[in-house]
Design a protein around this motif. Structure first.
Motif, PDB file in Angstrom:
ATOM      1  N   ILE A 267       1.068  -0.891  -0.088  1.00  0.00           N
ATOM      2  CA  ILE A 267       0.199  -0.420  -0.615  1.00  0.00           C
ATOM      3  C   ILE A 267       1.002   1.432   0.220  1.00  0.00           C
ATOM      4  CG2 ILE A 267      -0.852   0.332   2.639  1.00  0.00           C
ATOM      5  CD1 ILE A 267      -3.090   0.659   2.412  1.00  0.00           C
ATOM      6  N   GLU A 268       0.626   1.826  -0.326  1.00  0.00           N
ATOM      7  CA  GLU A 268       1.300   4.083  -1.104  1.00  0.00           C
ATOM      8  C   GLU A 268       1.023   4.636   0.147  1.00  0.00           C
ATOM      9  OE1 GLU A 268       1.132   6.168  -4.240  1.00  0.00           O
ATOM     10  OE2 GLU A 268      -0.560   5.987  -4.236  1.00  0.00           O
ATOM     11  N   THR A 269       0.852   3.808   1.115  1.00  0.00           N
ATOM     12  CA  THR A 269       0.577   4.900   2.952  1.00  0.00           C
ATOM     13  C   THR A 269       2.051   5.346   3.314  1.00  0.00           C
ATOM     14  OG1 THR A 269      -1.306   3.113   3.000  1.00  0.00           O
ATOM     15  CG2 THR A 269      -0.445   5.014   4.929  1.00  0.00           C
ATOM     16  N   ASP A 270       3.201   4.214   2.548  1.00  0.00           N
ATOM     17  CA  ASP A 270       4.655   5.500   3.468  1.00  0.00           C
ATOM     18  C   ASP A 270       4.864   6.147   2.685  1.00  0.00           C
ATOM     19  OD1 ASP A 270       4.757   2.957   4.969  1.00  0.00           O
ATOM     20  OD2 ASP A 270       6.059   1.667   3.520  1.00  0.00           O
ATOM     21  N   TYR A 271       4.761   6.932   1.472  1.00  0.00           N
ATOM     22  CA  TYR A 271       4.850   7.084   0.762  1.00  0.00           C
ATOM     23  C   TYR A 271       3.886   8.620   0.842  1.00  0.00           C
ATOM     24  CZ  TYR A 271       8.450   5.275  -0.672  1.00  0.00           C
ATOM     25  OH  TYR A 271       9.018   4.524  -0.857  1.00  0.00           O
ATOM     26  N   LEU A 272       2.317   8.530   1.750  1.00  0.00           N
ATOM     27  CA  LEU A 272       1.474   9.698   2.323  1.00  0.00           C
ATOM     28  C   LEU A 272       1.778   9.720   3.313  1.00  0.00           C
ATOM     29  CD1 LEU A 272      -1.488   8.013  -0.108  1.00  0.00           C
ATOM     30  CD2 LEU A 272       0.442   9.718  -0.827  1.00  0.00           C
ATOM     31  N   ASN A 273       0.763   9.115   4.140  1.00  0.00           N
ATOM     32  CA  ASN A 273       1.351   9.589   5.525  1.00  0.00           C
ATOM     33  C   ASN A 273       2.334   9.326   5.793  1.00  0.00           C
ATOM     34  OD1 ASN A 273      -1.197   7.530   5.421  1.00  0.00           O
ATOM     35  ND2 ASN A 273      -2.085   9.393   6.726  1.00  0.00           N
ATOM     36  N   GLY A 274       3.416   8.973   5.060  1.00  0.00           N
ATOM     37  CA  GLY A 274       4.559   8.595   5.802  1.00  0.00           C
ATOM     38  C   GLY A 274       5.398   9.829   5.635  1.00  0.00           C
ATOM     39  N   GLU A 275       5.596  10.182   4.802  1.00  0.00           N
ATOM     40  CA  GLU A 275       5.645  11.416   4.046  1.00  0.00           C
ATOM     41  C   GLU A 275       5.781  12.528   5.391  1.00  0.00           C
ATOM     42  OE1 GLU A 275       8.361  13.614   2.164  1.00  0.00           O
ATOM     43  OE2 GLU A 275       7.965  11.511   1.608  1.00  0.00           O
ATOM     44  N   ILE A 276       4.577  12.342   5.553  1.00  0.00           N
ATOM     45  CA  ILE A 276       5.017  13.548   6.888  1.00  0.00           C
ATOM     46  C   ILE A 276       5.062  13.205   7.881  1.00  0.00           C
ATOM     47  CG2 ILE A 276       2.640  14.531   8.218  1.00  0.00           C
ATOM     48  CD1 ILE A 276       2.257  15.746   5.187  1.00  0.00           C
ATOM     49  N   VAL A 277       5.626  11.935   8.180  1.00  0.00           N
ATOM     50  CA  VAL A 277       5.887  11.317   9.447  1.00  0.00           C
ATOM     51  C   VAL A 277       7.608  11.330   9.230  1.00  0.00           C
ATOM     52  CG1 VAL A 277       6.789   8.950  10.157  1.00  0.00           C
ATOM     53  CG2 VAL A 277       4.394   9.381   9.895  1.00  0.00           C
ATOM     54  N   ARG A 278       8.396  11.269   7.791  1.00  0.00           N
ATOM     55  CA  ARG A 278       9.321  11.686   7.681  1.00  0.00           C
ATOM     56  C   ARG A 278       9.965  13.171   8.268  1.00  0.00           C
ATOM     57  NH1 ARG A 278      13.083  13.502   3.525  1.00  0.00           N
ATOM     58  NH2 ARG A 278      11.122  14.838   2.488  1.00  0.00           N
ATOM     59  N   PRO A 286       5.707  15.982  16.026  1.00  0.00           N
ATOM     60  CA  PRO A 286       5.086  14.839  16.667  1.00  0.00           C
ATOM     61  C   PRO A 286       4.177  15.129  15.331  1.00  0.00           C
ATOM     62  CG  PRO A 286       5.468  16.468  18.441  1.00  0.00           C
ATOM     63  CD  PRO A 286       5.732  17.282  17.710  1.00  0.00           C
ATOM     64  N   THR A 287       3.593  13.656  14.749  1.00  0.00           N
ATOM     65  CA  THR A 287       2.824  13.181  14.313  1.00  0.00           C
ATOM     66  C   THR A 287       2.599  11.938  14.552  1.00  0.00           C
ATOM     67  OG1 THR A 287       4.743  11.890  12.689  1.00  0.00           O
ATOM     68  CG2 THR A 287       4.405  14.549  11.946  1.00  0.00           C
ATOM     69  N   PRO A 288       2.056  11.961  15.720  1.00  0.00           N
ATOM     70  CA  PRO A 288       1.165  10.322  15.568  1.00  0.00           C
ATOM     71  C   PRO A 288       0.162  10.032  15.301  1.00  0.00           C
ATOM     72  CG  PRO A 288       1.234  12.362  17.484  1.00  0.00           C
ATOM     73  CD  PRO A 288       1.913  13.083  16.483  1.00  0.00           C
ATOM     74  N   VAL A 289      -1.056  10.692  14.415  1.00  0.00           N
ATOM     75  CA  VAL A 289      -1.571  10.301  13.697  1.00  0.00           C
ATOM     76  C   VAL A 289      -1.770  10.099  12.242  1.00  0.00           C
ATOM     77  CG1 VAL A 289      -4.216  11.303  13.016  1.00  0.00           C
ATOM     78  CG2 VAL A 289      -3.093  12.427  15.025  1.00  0.00           C
ATOM     79  N   ASN A 290      -0.659  10.096  11.814  1.00  0.00           N
ATOM     80  CA  ASN A 290      -0.261  10.228  10.313  1.00  0.00           C
ATOM     81  C   ASN A 290       0.487   8.864  10.569  1.00  0.00           C
ATOM     82  OD1 ASN A 290      -0.849  12.031   7.896  1.00  0.00           O
ATOM     83  ND2 ASN A 290      -0.379  13.890   9.438  1.00  0.00           N
ATOM     84  N   ALA A 291       1.423   8.598  11.800  1.00  0.00           N
ATOM     85  CA  ALA A 291       2.659   7.362  12.080  1.00  0.00           C
ATOM     86  C   ALA A 291       1.524   6.410  12.863  1.00  0.00           C
ATOM     87  CB  ALA A 291       3.181   7.724  13.532  1.00  0.00           C
ATOM     88  N   ALA A 292       0.402   6.051  13.111  1.00  0.00           N
ATOM     89  CA  ALA A 292      -0.650   5.433  13.952  1.00  0.00           C
ATOM     90  C   ALA A 292      -1.247   4.987  12.092  1.00  0.00           C
ATOM     91  CB  ALA A 292      -1.797   5.804  14.330  1.00  0.00           C
ATOM     92  N   LEU A 293      -2.311   5.945  11.424  1.00  0.00           N
ATOM     93  CA  LEU A 293      -2.163   5.519  10.016  1.00  0.00           C
ATOM     94  C   LEU A 293      -1.381   4.581   9.487  1.00  0.00           C
ATOM     95  CD1 LEU A 293      -4.457   8.441   9.538  1.00  0.00           C
ATOM     96  CD2 LEU A 293      -5.426   6.576   9.922  1.00  0.00           C
ATOM     97  N   GLN A 294       0.046   5.697   9.376  1.00  0.00           N
ATOM     98  CA  GLN A 294       1.024   4.690   8.915  1.00  0.00           C
ATOM     99  C   GLN A 294       0.970   2.985   8.904  1.00  0.00           C
ATOM    100  OE1 GLN A 294       4.545   6.482   8.817  1.00  0.00           O
ATOM    101  NE2 GLN A 294       5.350   4.732   6.937  1.00  0.00           N
ATOM    102  N   ARG A 295       1.370   2.928   9.995  1.00  0.00           N
ATOM    103  CA  ARG A 295       1.131   1.599  10.913  1.00  0.00           C
ATOM    104  C   ARG A 295       0.072   0.508  10.147  1.00  0.00           C
ATOM    105  NH1 ARG A 295       3.873   4.330  14.845  1.00  0.00           N
ATOM    106  NH2 ARG A 295       1.543   4.458  16.847  1.00  0.00           N
TER     107      ARG A 295
END
Length: 333
Positions: A267-278, A286-295
């Motif tokens: 799934i592409e989430t590492d490059y969507l929500n994961g980009e915000i986490v990065r 802190p990016t707990p929302v996007n990190a939780a969605l990514q995982r």
């Protein structure tokens, strides 16, 4: 013009069909089952107005394609693979094509263009707003009519040029709305923010789109982009995109939902929500929302779980718990 569409999923297949119908030479590169079905029955494009069957060339690898078109006569490669597959696709492409060949990144996320620039000199970002679906081999759905969607283009990292203008005219002639932007990167960051809800939809179902999780993820992203000094431009919702049912059925879900439905294992989430986490980690936000969605999205993809099978309430509770401050320092004895 002669195009190679690398990644014949929903966006790539519909685009290939539209370009072929407009008189252009198109070669698709896609998955084996999809390619076999296209060979046997043609590419079936279902729209609100009916079904069109398009005959066009399709192969499973760039190596298979190498013996067919003369690469010096290919005008552009349209990259439509998911972001997690971009690096591998470009490495294979670089074994056959010259570095001057234009590469158009018709993809979500903001990492693809930079990856392409490592191997190709002429890279263009394409802002994609095309409600499509690919759920079974040989069949794609395009839910907007009479215009198929919007594909805006600009040279990466910035600038307008004659080639971008030429491609924009070709896309307009093939049934898309298309503008040329001098700062396509800013618009792709804006689209990234709106695509953060893809994970929410994939995990919790289409009814969760636009809800609390979606808003929290986008608010978090805006804070991160501001802290990183990144300008995000939000393209206005085009009146050209008019989503309608196909065969009496609404679009079931977006691209991430479809990846889970087809059980692709990724799934592409590492490059969507994961980009915000990065970016948050780089700039101390802190990016707990996007990190939780990514995982959560990655776990569901790997396990082969059903899209929409995660409780929105439970995921929201997990996000709230993650956002809560930890215990303070203990007082000295």
């Amino acid at each position: 013009m002669r195009f190679v569409v690398l990644g014949a999923g929903a966006i790539g297949s519909v685009l290939g069909a539209r370009l072929a119908r407009a008189g252009h030479d198109v070669h698709l590169v896609g998955r084996r089952a999809h390619v076999d079905a296209i060979h046997a029955h043609g590419l079936r494009v279902r729209t609100p107005d009916g079904e069109d069957v398009v005959r066009l060339d399709a192969v499973t690898t760039i190596a298979d394609l190498a013996a067919r078109p003369i690469w010096s006569e290919v005008d552009a490669v349209v990259l439509c693979v998911k972001s997690q597959d971009t690096a591998g696709a470009l490495r294979e492409l670089a074994r056959h094509a010259e570095p001057e060949l234009p590469v158009l990144c018709a993809q979500n996320g903001v990492a693809n263009e930079d990856t392409a620039l490592r191997m190709f000199a002429n890279v263009y970002g394409v802002l994609v707003a095309c409600p499509t679906a690919y759920l079974e081999p040989g069949v794609v759905h395009a839910y907007s009519a009479p215009v198929t969607g919007v594909l805006d283009i600009g040279r990466y990292p910035h600038g307008r040029d004659a080639f971008a203008a030429q491609v924009s005219r070709v896309l307009s002639g093939a049934g898309y709305g298309s503008e040329v932007y001098a700062d396509i990167t800013a618009y792709k960051y804006g689209k990234l923010v709106t695509n953060l809800g893809n994970a929410v939809e994939a995990l919790c179902g289409p009814n969760a789109r636009g809800g609390n999780l979606d808003r929290l993820a986008m608010d978090e992203a805006r804070t991160v982009l501001f802290s990183a000094g990144i300008h995000a431009e939000f393209a206005p919702v085009s009146p050209l995109v008019q989503v309608r049912p196909v065969g009496g059925e609404r679009r079931p879900g977006g691209s991430s939902w479809q990846s889970l439905y087809r059980r692709t294992g990724g799934i592409e989430t590492d490059y969507l929500n994961g980009e915000i986490v990065r970016l948050g980690r780089l700039h101390g936000v802190p990016t707990p929302v996007n990190a939780a969605l990514q995982r959560a999205a990655d776990r569901l993809a790997v396990s082969g779980g059903e899209p929409g099978s995660v409780s929105e309430l439970e995921l929201l509770r997990a996000v709230v718990d993650a956002r809560a401050p930890g215990p303070g320092p203990r007082a000295a004895d």
